[in-house]
Design an enzyme around this catalytic site. Structure first.
Site, short mmCIF file in Angstrom:
data_model
loop_
_atom_site.label_atom_id
_atom_site.label_comp_id
_atom_site.label_asym_id
_atom_site.label_seq_id
_atom_site.Cartn_x
_atom_site.Cartn_y
_atom_site.Cartn_z
N GLY A 164 0.79 -1.12 0.09
CA GLY A 164 -0.05 -0.11 -0.14
C GLY A 164 0.84 1.35 0.01
N SER A 165 2.09 1.24 -0.43
CA SER A 165 2.86 2.30 -0.58
C SER A 165 2.26 3.48 -1.38
CB SER A 165 4.19 2.11 -0.92
OG SER A 165 4.26 1.49 -2.10
N ASN A 166 1.56 3.07 -2.62
CA ASN A 166 1.05 3.83 -3.57
C ASN A 166 -0.38 4.37 -2.81
OD1 ASN A 166 2.47 4.06 -6.19
ND2 ASN A 166 2.50 1.57 -5.65
N GLU A 217 6.30 5.83 -9.06
CA GLU A 217 5.10 5.10 -9.22
C GLU A 217 4.12 6.09 -8.25
OE1 GLU A 217 4.80 1.26 -7.74
OE2 GLU A 217 5.29 0.29 -9.74
N MET A 254 -3.91 -6.69 -7.51
CA MET A 254 -3.26 -7.80 -8.20
C MET A 254 -4.49 -8.82 -8.81
SD MET A 254 -0.43 -6.87 -8.15
CE MET A 254 0.50 -8.23 -8.90
N HIS A 255 -5.64 -8.19 -9.03
CA HIS A 255 -6.65 -9.00 -9.83
C HIS A 255 -7.17 -8.44 -11.22
CE1 HIS A 255 -7.90 -12.17 -7.11
NE2 HIS A 255 -8.56 -11.33 -6.19
N HIS A 288 0.31 0.96 -13.68
CA HIS A 288 0.95 -0.37 -14.00
C HIS A 288 2.51 0.16 -14.19
CE1 HIS A 288 1.73 -4.17 -15.95
NE2 HIS A 288 1.96 -3.61 -17.12
N ASP A 292 -4.09 -4.25 -18.43
CA ASP A 292 -3.07 -3.08 -18.44
C ASP A 292 -3.09 -2.37 -19.91
OD1 ASP A 292 -2.45 -3.90 -15.96
OD2 ASP A 292 -0.97 -5.20 -16.51
#
Ligand code: GRF
Length: 213
Positions: free
Chosen positions: A14-16, A195, A104-105, A126, A166
């Site tokens: 969760g850094s983003n 990112e 990641m889904h 992405h 993506d």
């Protein structure tokens, strides 16, 4: 100018998400509020980051759906995605924009169609440039190509989400140089720094466009 509400989808560290939390309400992301964070992994550290920022969280995992439909993964995924859409649509306050930040889904039309019908936009982070390294392990694959001197740069993009993985229109992109001899971790670290800036930039651009509508 009225504020806009975000739902952020995460799967891990969760850094983003943290970059978005830190930017909300500042000049980098004015008039934006994260109203819901959803993780498909219970142990995702991003859930703790959200709780620390007093943001409501939900956990939504595919396994119960796979157990219900052991021989039909497509059906399991479709039901999972329809429920995910409902979790977002039925949440108050209303979401204007979904940001997939390390989610990641793969999302199916069973998710995308009701979300579009509800007038909610959706964007994704992405770690590659448009048309390159779609799917998982994009950084690792770019690093490998770089070490073989087949590629001098990779990059990061924030893009619109469509059913193809993506592949939606890019909103912002940034190149990241690949250095021969560096480790994959070193490249990944530089990618993550980019990112964190780009996810805020892409979110701001999308919200600005929404506010003009
Ligand atoms: C990021 O590298 C993202 O590009 C990738 O997953 C990672 C998520 O990192 N697909 P975090 O959970 O935001 O720290």
């Amino acid at each position: 100018m009225t504020g806009k509400n975000l739902t952020v989808l995460i799967s891990g560290n969760g850094s983003n998400l943290q970059a978005l939390i830190d930017a909300c309400g500042t000049d980098a992301l004015p008039n934006a509020k994260i109203v819901h964070v959803i993780s498909n992994r219970k142990a995702a550290y991003g859930l703790e980051r959200a709780s620390k920022a007093s943001i409501p969280t939900s956990y939504h995992n595919l396994i119960p759906y796979k157990k219900k439909h052991p021989s039909d993964l497509d059906l399991a995924r479709s039901e999972y995605d329809a429920d995910l859409a409902n979790m977002i649509i039925n949440h108050a306050p209303r979401t204007d924009l979904i940001v997939c930040a390390g989610w990641m889904h793969i999302v199916t039309p069973n998710f995308l169609n009701p979300i579009a019908e509800a007038g909610i936009r959706i964007i994704n982070l992405h770690p590659a440039l448009p048309g390159e390294f779609a799917g998982a392990n994009a950084i690792g694959r770019a690093w490998e190509a770089g070490q073989k001197e087949e590629l001098k740069r990779t990059g990061v993009m924030i893009h619109e989400v469509i059913a193809e993985v993506d592949a939606g229109d890019a909103i912002v992109t940034r190149e990241v140089e690949i250095r021969v001899g560096e480790t994959e971790e070193q490249l990944a670290e530089r990618m993550h720094t980019v990112e964190h800036k780009l996810i805020v930039e892409g979110t701001r651009k999308t919200l600005e466009a929404l506010m003009k509508q």
